[in-house]
Each structure stands twice: as C-alpha cells, then as structure tokens.
Design a protein around this motif. Structure first.
Motif, PDB file in Angstrom:
ATOM      1  N   VAL A  41       0.860  -1.183   0.000  1.00 34.53           N
ATOM      2  CA  VAL A  41       0.000   0.000   0.000  1.00 34.53           C
ATOM      3  C   VAL A  41       0.897   1.234   0.000  1.00 34.53           C
ATOM      4  N   PHE A  42       0.657   2.134  -0.946  1.00 34.89           N
ATOM      5  CA  PHE A  42       1.402   3.383  -1.044  1.00 34.89           C
ATOM      6  C   PHE A  42       0.431   4.545  -0.915  1.00 34.89           C
ATOM      7  N   LYS A  43       0.758   5.503  -0.043  1.00 34.70           N
ATOM      8  CA  LYS A  43      -0.033   6.728   0.071  1.00 34.70           C
ATOM      9  C   LYS A  43       0.828   7.861  -0.468  1.00 34.70           C
ATOM     10  N   LEU A  44       0.360   8.467  -1.538  1.00 33.60           N
ATOM     11  CA  LEU A  44       1.109   9.569  -2.144  1.00 33.60           C
ATOM     12  C   LEU A  44       0.721  10.869  -1.454  1.00 33.60           C
ATOM     13  N   ILE A  45       1.707  11.495  -0.814  1.00 32.13           N
ATOM     14  CA  ILE A  45       1.467  12.711  -0.036  1.00 32.13           C
ATOM     15  C   ILE A  45       2.517  13.745  -0.412  1.00 32.13           C
ATOM     16  N   THR A  46       2.091  14.972  -0.647  1.00 34.22           N
ATOM     17  CA  THR A  46       2.983  16.062  -0.982  1.00 34.22           C
ATOM     18  C   THR A  46       3.319  16.843   0.282  1.00 34.22           C
ATOM     19  N   LEU A  47       4.585  17.204   0.452  1.00 39.80           N
ATOM     20  CA  LEU A  47       5.005  17.976   1.628  1.00 39.80           C
ATOM     21  C   LEU A  47       4.348  19.356   1.659  1.00 39.80           C
ATOM     22  N   ASN A  48       4.089  19.818   2.870  1.00 42.40           N
ATOM     23  CA  ASN A  48       3.548  21.163   3.112  1.00 42.40           C
ATOM     24  C   ASN A  48       2.204  21.401   2.421  1.00 42.40           C
ATOM     25  N   THR A  49       1.346  20.390   2.435  1.00 44.60           N
ATOM     26  CA  THR A  49       0.009  20.534   1.868  1.00 44.60           C
ATOM     27  C   THR A  49      -1.018  20.024   2.876  1.00 44.60           C
ATOM     28  N   ILE A  50      -2.269  20.149   2.517  1.00 45.25           N
ATOM     29  CA  ILE A  50      -3.359  19.681   3.381  1.00 45.25           C
ATOM     30  C   ILE A  50      -3.310  18.164   3.541  1.00 45.25           C
ATOM     31  N   GLU A  51      -2.684  17.475   2.594  1.00 42.87           N
ATOM     32  CA  GLU A  51      -2.592  16.022   2.672  1.00 42.87           C
ATOM     33  C   GLU A  51      -1.888  15.566   3.947  1.00 42.87           C
ATOM     34  N   GLU A  52      -0.873  16.326   4.379  1.00 43.39           N
ATOM     35  CA  GLU A  52      -0.182  15.990   5.627  1.00 43.39           C
ATOM     36  C   GLU A  52      -1.138  16.074   6.809  1.00 43.39           C
ATOM     37  N   ARG A  53      -1.958  17.100   6.836  1.00 47.38           N
ATOM     38  CA  ARG A  53      -2.924  17.264   7.915  1.00 47.38           C
ATOM     39  C   ARG A  53      -3.976  16.151   7.874  1.00 47.38           C
ATOM     40  N   ILE A  54      -4.423  15.797   6.684  1.00 49.06           N
ATOM     41  CA  ILE A  54      -5.404  14.718   6.547  1.00 49.06           C
ATOM     42  C   ILE A  54      -4.827  13.416   7.092  1.00 49.06           C
ATOM     43  N   LEU A  55      -3.567  13.119   6.786  1.00 50.28           N
ATOM     44  CA  LEU A  55      -2.932  11.907   7.285  1.00 50.28           C
ATOM     45  C   LEU A  55      -2.853  11.917   8.810  1.00 50.28           C
ATOM     46  N   GLU A  56      -2.529  13.064   9.411  1.00 49.15           N
ATOM     47  CA  GLU A  56      -2.488  13.189  10.868  1.00 49.15           C
ATOM     48  C   GLU A  56      -3.863  12.910  11.477  1.00 49.15           C
TER      49      GLU A  56
END
Length: 80
Positions: A41-56
């Motif tokens: 399983v790979f989760k593609l996440i871009t640094l300094n974006t809302i994706e980091e917050r969603i993962l948290e």
C-alpha cells in the motif's frame, strides 16, 4: 468500475479522505479471498500541503477507533 482484481497486489492512494475508514475499505478490496501475494500500500502525499494534515487526522481517528469502538468502550458509554 467492474475491474478484475484477482492479480492486484499494489494499492496506491493518491486522494486521501478525512474518513480513514474510506481509505481502509479501498485497501481491503485488495485483501480479498484467494489473494496469494502480499499486498503493498502506497499513500502519495505532498510535503507542506493539506494532505499531511489529513494523514495526521486519519491516524488520530484510527487510534480512537481502536481504543474506544473496537474495545467495546462505546457500548459501555451507551449503557451508562
């Protein structure tokens, strides 16, 4: 979509959802009856974006799910 996932052994999540159960369900589809390969399983996440917050938030919600709902804590609260 009607895709045949008999040979699928890789899951790539590129659009995370605030509800971790949605991503978990998408991943679980690769772990079906008859799967003989290990699933990556790979989760593609871009640094300094809302994706980091969603993962948290997803991690936080999964911890609470395990501590309260899966261990029966919610049933004890409702019974009180």
């Amino acid at each position: 979509m009607g895709l045949n996932l008999v040979a699928a052994d890789v899951v790539i999540l590129y659009d995370l959802d605030w509800n971790p159960q949605m991503d978990k369900q998408a991943t679980d589809r690769a772990y079906r009856i008859g799967q003989k390969n290990s699933v990556k399983v790979f989760k593609l996440i871009t640094l300094n974006t809302i994706e980091e917050r969603i993962l948290e938030v997803q991690k936080y919600k999964l911890i609470w799910d395990e501590l309260v709902i899966q261990k029966g804590g919610l049933a004890r609260i409702k019974a009180a």
